[in-house]
Write a protein that holds these residues in place. Structure first.
Motif, mmCIF file in Angstrom:
data_model
loop_
_atom_site.group_PDB
_atom_site.id
_atom_site.type_symbol
_atom_site.label_atom_id
_atom_site.label_comp_id
_atom_site.label_asym_id
_atom_site.label_seq_id
_atom_site.Cartn_x
_atom_site.Cartn_y
_atom_site.Cartn_z
ATOM 1 N N ASP A 205 -5.874 4.379 -1.802
ATOM 2 C CA ASP A 205 -5.604 3.078 -2.474
ATOM 3 C C ASP A 205 -6.957 2.482 -2.893
ATOM 4 O O ASP A 205 -7.771 2.103 -2.044
ATOM 5 C CB ASP A 205 -4.883 2.137 -1.516
ATOM 6 C CG ASP A 205 -4.503 0.819 -2.190
ATOM 7 O OD1 ASP A 205 -4.978 0.556 -3.318
ATOM 8 O OD2 ASP A 205 -3.741 0.041 -1.583
ATOM 9 N N ASP B 224 3.133 1.602 -9.659
ATOM 10 C CA ASP B 224 4.043 0.478 -9.427
ATOM 11 C C ASP B 224 4.923 0.799 -8.230
ATOM 12 O O ASP B 224 5.874 1.595 -8.320
ATOM 13 C CB ASP B 224 4.901 0.218 -10.665
ATOM 14 C CG ASP B 224 4.065 -0.232 -11.842
ATOM 15 O OD1 ASP B 224 3.058 -0.916 -11.608
ATOM 16 O OD2 ASP B 224 4.423 0.096 -12.994
ATOM 17 N N ARG B 225 4.587 0.196 -7.074
ATOM 18 C CA ARG B 225 5.358 0.438 -5.853
ATOM 19 C C ARG B 225 6.803 -0.014 -6.048
ATOM 20 O O ARG B 225 7.088 -0.914 -6.867
ATOM 21 C CB ARG B 225 4.737 -0.337 -4.689
ATOM 22 C CG ARG B 225 3.396 0.202 -4.232
ATOM 23 C CD ARG B 225 2.687 -0.806 -3.337
ATOM 24 N NE ARG B 225 3.533 -1.300 -2.270
ATOM 25 C CZ ARG B 225 3.483 -0.914 -0.989
ATOM 26 N NH1 ARG B 225 2.593 -0.008 -0.630
ATOM 27 N NH2 ARG B 225 4.276 -1.421 -0.087
ATOM 28 N N LEU C 113 1.820 3.797 -0.706
ATOM 29 C CA LEU C 113 2.536 3.858 -1.984
ATOM 30 C C LEU C 113 3.924 3.236 -1.934
ATOM 31 O O LEU C 113 4.567 3.060 -2.978
ATOM 32 C CB LEU C 113 2.670 5.315 -2.443
ATOM 33 C CG LEU C 113 1.353 6.080 -2.595
ATOM 34 C CD1 LEU C 113 1.634 7.535 -2.942
ATOM 35 C CD2 LEU C 113 0.467 5.432 -3.648
ATOM 36 N N GLY C 114 4.399 2.907 -0.750
ATOM 37 C CA GLY C 114 5.735 2.341 -0.643
ATOM 38 C C GLY C 114 6.824 3.389 -0.809
ATOM 39 O O GLY C 114 7.990 3.038 -1.001
ATOM 40 N N ARG D 214 1.818 -3.715 -7.957
ATOM 41 C CA ARG D 214 1.060 -2.659 -8.637
ATOM 42 C C ARG D 214 -0.230 -2.421 -7.861
ATOM 43 O O ARG D 214 -0.976 -3.352 -7.555
ATOM 44 C CB ARG D 214 0.736 -3.035 -10.072
ATOM 45 C CG ARG D 214 -0.294 -2.106 -10.728
ATOM 46 C CD ARG D 214 -0.353 -2.231 -12.221
ATOM 47 N NE ARG D 214 0.808 -1.642 -12.860
ATOM 48 C CZ ARG D 214 0.898 -1.400 -14.175
ATOM 49 N NH1 ARG D 214 -0.112 -1.713 -14.976
ATOM 50 N NH2 ARG D 214 1.989 -0.859 -14.697
ATOM 51 N N GLU E 48 4.196 5.753 2.972
ATOM 52 C CA GLU E 48 4.993 4.533 2.810
ATOM 53 C C GLU E 48 4.109 3.294 2.845
ATOM 54 O O GLU E 48 4.361 2.320 2.117
ATOM 55 C CB GLU E 48 6.049 4.465 3.912
ATOM 56 C CG GLU E 48 7.078 3.373 3.671
ATOM 57 C CD GLU E 48 8.338 3.575 4.500
ATOM 58 O OE1 GLU E 48 9.209 2.699 4.428
ATOM 59 O OE2 GLU E 48 8.433 4.605 5.193
ATOM 60 N N CYS F 6 7.248 9.641 -6.938
ATOM 61 C CA CYS F 6 5.913 9.159 -7.297
ATOM 62 C C CYS F 6 5.711 9.150 -8.807
ATOM 63 O O CYS F 6 5.158 8.198 -9.376
ATOM 64 C CB CYS F 6 4.849 10.027 -6.633
ATOM 65 S SG CYS F 6 4.683 9.704 -4.865
ATOM 66 N N ASP G 23 8.481 -1.948 -4.355
ATOM 67 C CA ASP G 23 8.652 -3.373 -4.063
ATOM 68 C C ASP G 23 8.105 -4.268 -5.187
ATOM 69 O O ASP G 23 8.103 -5.487 -5.061
ATOM 70 C CB ASP G 23 7.978 -3.736 -2.740
ATOM 71 C CG ASP G 23 6.484 -3.415 -2.732
ATOM 72 O OD1 ASP G 23 5.940 -3.060 -3.798
ATOM 73 O OD2 ASP G 23 5.866 -3.527 -1.650
ATOM 74 N N CYS H 206 7.061 6.189 -10.547
ATOM 75 C CA CYS H 206 6.346 4.935 -10.308
ATOM 76 C C CYS H 206 5.067 4.820 -11.135
ATOM 77 O O CYS H 206 4.398 3.789 -11.096
ATOM 78 C CB CYS H 206 5.995 4.798 -8.825
ATOM 79 S SG CYS H 206 7.440 4.569 -7.755
#
Length: 838
Positions: free
Chosen positions: A206, A176-177, A130-131, A182, A127, A143, A179, A146
């Motif tokens: 990341d 692209d998370r 990658l959100g 990117r 989380e 995933c 939220d 996204c």
């Protein structure tokens, strides 16, 4: 093997979160309770069997003991199994803690033989990185949603390749998370075969910062390689560590040849020591004279010549090391331009100072236009030294107060339009004079707008233009200007009024298409042919009809070519004189030819008799009167006065008779026109000398212009003298004591002008046309102030007409009169004499 997101299982054997440790104690209590229950049920069944059944072969005690033993063993085994399970769970918790403590998202991804995919495990960092929630069940699908296309398809293909080849699975993709942010993700894992499925144990990192650094580095490299400016990077020792193509082009060194060499290599000797001191100061203090600034200096090319450059220098620290960067721009072209501008400015200043035309430089402020500089010609023209003019408001200094508004409007137009030309009146050391001023404005990068103004004195030209305008627009003749092809350029007011036309109706139109020429096809064709002949250099003259405002008239029409120094025709001058009345008289004379001839003979006889009968006794009377006057010696007595009156009246009667006889001969055309060259200047001198005494008696100043040179006209010498006598006599007669009469002889193109101007009583301009009628005067009746028969101007008109000239009169009541006689000029040969063709 292929897989599909649709076949991914919704649930997996994922580990669940553990509760608190007291659950293990509770389970052990449950297992003991189960053993006791087992023993209780066993004993009850054994006892019941003993009473119900027959005598047992085995003792019940033995059975109960056996069951107790079994229960004890079962309890021991149950306790062992529970301990093993708790130990496994503790190991599993420790194993789960290890991935969650690692950076990035640790995962265990599986692909089964039936194509289903999913995750056995996702670390808690999912989380944060990658959100996406760290729930293995929906993790794969979330995933993949996204990941933008076409990266999503590339990852799917990479999974298939890793399964087929049993190779490591790596991927790098934008993500692209949920939220909206990117990030860039890097995944790496190793496949492992387990019970019909391929399991990938790996980690997702990341790498957004790394990708951004790579992007910045790539951008820098592209910028560095494509920049026209030179980019040079040096280390703390001043050795070059980077060098772009711009620097190579500027200094001639290739990158391989310059990297590692001191930056002083591209400096002239005079700059090297100051450079060393500056580098030392930066190393010691972190500050330098030129850091963060842009300076101009010279660089040294590989071939040895200097290159003017503009240098922006910076310094920074990275990994505890200091670096220096320089962006260098070749300003050779700018320096050359600046040098050219300096030279141009010097030339301009020299020209500014040496120009014979007044020039002034000003700045425009809210409250006016103020002088900053003026050349010597300005000082001479306006009587103001440059030091006096500097700082003064130019309109207050040169413009009359009543013209200030117009001057300010002129300044406004200059500032708006940039370039304005106008004719103005300005105050000078000699009084008000006319100037043509051309002003241009300039808006510098800094400071107020500037205005440059050049003044050309056109006072004399305007005076000539007024005289020519008087001739051109106030003559009773029709006059104009044409291009050699016959296109009208200008027409005088007389011609326009005659046709009831405006200039716009005429200018730009071939003369044969104008309103005047609409007198029939044959007439227009002849006019067009006449223009073509004149365009070849021929003087054309003939009589033709002309269309007026409401009637058709007859004109004496001519086209005179105007040539340049090479003899090429540049302009055509059409002229016309209305001869309608003359033609009508001619027609009337022809219609009554016999009667006219008889009348002419009778008139000739009468004139001959009158000449004899009047002149003989009149001559005697004048002779006796002169004798009486001489006899009395002018003693002032009655006899002397009567003799003087007789002389005066007799001479007046003789002049009247001569005028009548002259006019009669002119009208009867008995006096032939002699087409010969006449020196008008000599005739003018003679007539002026003749009337000098009369002018002195009347207290009138008689003047002439500079008439030393000869001026020849094609005319009659007798008629020229008669015309000059009548006009000069009239001017002196009608000029009061203290006044002035001036006789001028000048040229206007191919014509000769004789002007007699006086400051006399003048007359109403509307009365001018009647003056040329016989026996007409400006003042008539018994109470008229001035003597005379009124034949003089009639004789002048007829004589000038006979010579092919024209008479024009400008007059204003109590302002004076100017009579202009226009005669055909004669081409001059070398030495000031008429040419042989004349």
């Amino acid at each position: 093997m292929t897989y599909s997101l649709a076949s991914a299982p919704k649930t997996t054997n994922s580990p669940r979160k553990r509760g608190p440790r007291y659950r293990y104690t509770a389970c052990r209590a449950c297992s003991a309770r189960a053993v006791l229950v087992f023993l209780g049920y066993g004993e009850a069944l054994t006892t019941l069997g003993a009473f119900v059944g027959g005598r047992p072969q085995t003792s019940p005690l033995i059975l109960i003991a056996s069951m107790g033993t079994i229960a004890v063993v079962e309890m021991v085994l149950t306790q062992g199994w529970l301990w093993i399970r708790e130990t496994v769970r503790e190991h599993e918790a420790r194993l789960r803690g290890l991935p969650n403590s690692l950076p990035g998202v640790v995962f265990q991804f599986f692909v089964r033989e039936d194509g289903t995919v999913g995750h056995h495990f996702i670390s808690e960092h999912a989380e944060d990185v990658l959100g996406v929630e760290a729930d293995p069940a929906p993790f794969h699908e979330r995933c993949m949603n996204c990941i933008p296309e076409p990266h999503r398809r590339e990852i799917e293909q990479s999974i298939e390749v890793a399964i087929d080849e049993q190779s490591d699975w790596e991927f790098e993709t934008p993500f692209d998370r949920p939220d909206g942010e990117r990030v860039w993700a890097l995944g790496a894992s190793t496949p492992e075969q387990r019970d019909g499925e391929t399991v990938f144990n790996g980690v997702i990192l990341d790498i957004t910062e790394r990708k951004e650094a790579e992007r910045r580095r790539t951008t820098y490299e592209e910028l560095k390689e494509s920049a026209e400016d030179g980019i040079v990077i040096a280390d703390a020792d001043g050795d070059i560590i980077d060098w772009n193509p711009g620097a190579e082009s500027m200094f001639g060194y290739e990158k391989e040849a310059i990297v590692g060499r001191p930056i002083e290599t591209i400096m002239p000797d005079r700059h090297r020591e100051p450079h060393r001191r500056g580098m030392e100061r930066v190393r010691e203090t972190g500050r330098g004279n030129f850091l963060g600034e842009t300076v101009e200096l010279e660089g040294l090319h590989q071939e040895g010549h200097e290159v003017p450059v503009e240098l922006a220098l910076s310094s920074w620290e990275a990994d505890r090391e200091r670096f220096f960067g320089a962006i260098i721009r070749d300003i050779t072209e700018r320096k050359n331009t600046e040098q050219a501008l300096r030279e141009e400015r010097d030339r301009f200043e020299t020209l500014f100072e040496s120009l014979p035309t007044p020039v002034v430089r000003c700045v425009a402020q809210d409250d006016g236009v103020f002088v900053t500089d003026a050349n010597p010609a300005f000082e001479d023209a306006f009587g103001l030294a440059a030091t006096e003019a500097a700082g003064a408001e130019i309109n207050h200094m040169l413009v009359p107060e009543k013209e200030h508004d117009r001057a300010r409007e002129f300044d406004r137009r200059v500032l708006e339009n940039g370039d304005v030309r106008a004719e103005v009146q300005r105050s000078t050391a000699e009084g008000m004079r006319a100037f043509q001023v051309q002003a241009i404005s300039r808006r510098p990068d800094e400071g107020p707008p500037e205005i440059y103004a050049t003044y050309t004195d056109i006072t004399e030209r305007k005076q000539r233009e007024r005289r020519l305008d008087a001739i051109f627009n106030h003559t009773y003749q029709f006059t104009g200007l044409m291009e050699p092809d016959g296109t009208m350029i200008e027409a005088n007011d007389t011609a326009l009024r005659f046709g009831g036309l405006d200039r716009a109706d005429v200018v730009g139109t071939p003369i044969w298409e104008t309103h005047w020429a609409q007198t029939g096809d044959a007439s227009r064709q002849r006019l067009q042919a006449a223009v073509e002949r004149a365009a070849e250099g021929e003087f054309v003259r003939y009589e033709r009809p002309i269309q007026g405002g409401g009637e058709e008239r007859t004109i004496d029409f001519s086209i005179r070519p105007v040539t340049d120094e090479d003899g090429d025709v540049k302009l055509l001058v059409p002229e016309a004189r209305d001869i309608t009345e003359r033609k009508r008289r001619e027609e009337n004379l022809r219609a009554a030819k016999a009667e006219a001839e008889e009348a002419s003979r009778l008139k000739s006889a009468v004139l001959a008799n009158m000449s004899h009968e009047l002149r003989t006794p009149l001559t005697s009377i004048l002779g006796f009167a002169e004798a009486i006057g001489e006899e009395t010696g002018g003693d002032g007595g009655a006899v002397s006065r009567f003799a003087s009156l007789i002389m005066k009246s007799g001479n007046r009667l003789l002049r009247t008779f001569d005028n009548m006889l002259h006019l009669s001969r002119l009208e009867a055309e008995q006096q032939a026109e002699l087409a010969e060259p006449v020196d008008v200047t000599a005739a003018a001198h003679s007539v002026v000398d003749e009337f000098r005494e009369q002018a002195d008696e009347n207290d009138v100043a008689l003047r002439t212009n500079e008439m030393d040179a000869t001026a020849w006209a094609r005319a009659s010498s007798e008629q020229v003298e008669i015309v000059l006598r009548h006009l000069l006599s009239n001017a002196i007669t009608y000029t009061e004591a203290g006044g002035t009469v001036e006789l001028r002889v000048d040229r206007a193109g191919d014509d000769l002008l004789v002007e007699i101007e006086d400051t006399g009583i003048g007359m109403d301009p509307d009365a001018v046309p009647a003056l040329f009628e016989p026996f007409r005067q400006a003042s008539e009746g018994r109470n008229r102030e001035y003597e005379g028969t009124g034949l003089g101007l009639a004789v002048v008109q007829r004589a000038v007409d006979r010579m092919g000239g024209a008479v024009e009169v400008e007059t204003e009541l109590r302002e004076g009169t100017c009579v202009t006689v226009v005669l055909p000029g004669v081409e001059m040969a070398t030495g000031g004499r008429p040419s042989a063709q004349a």
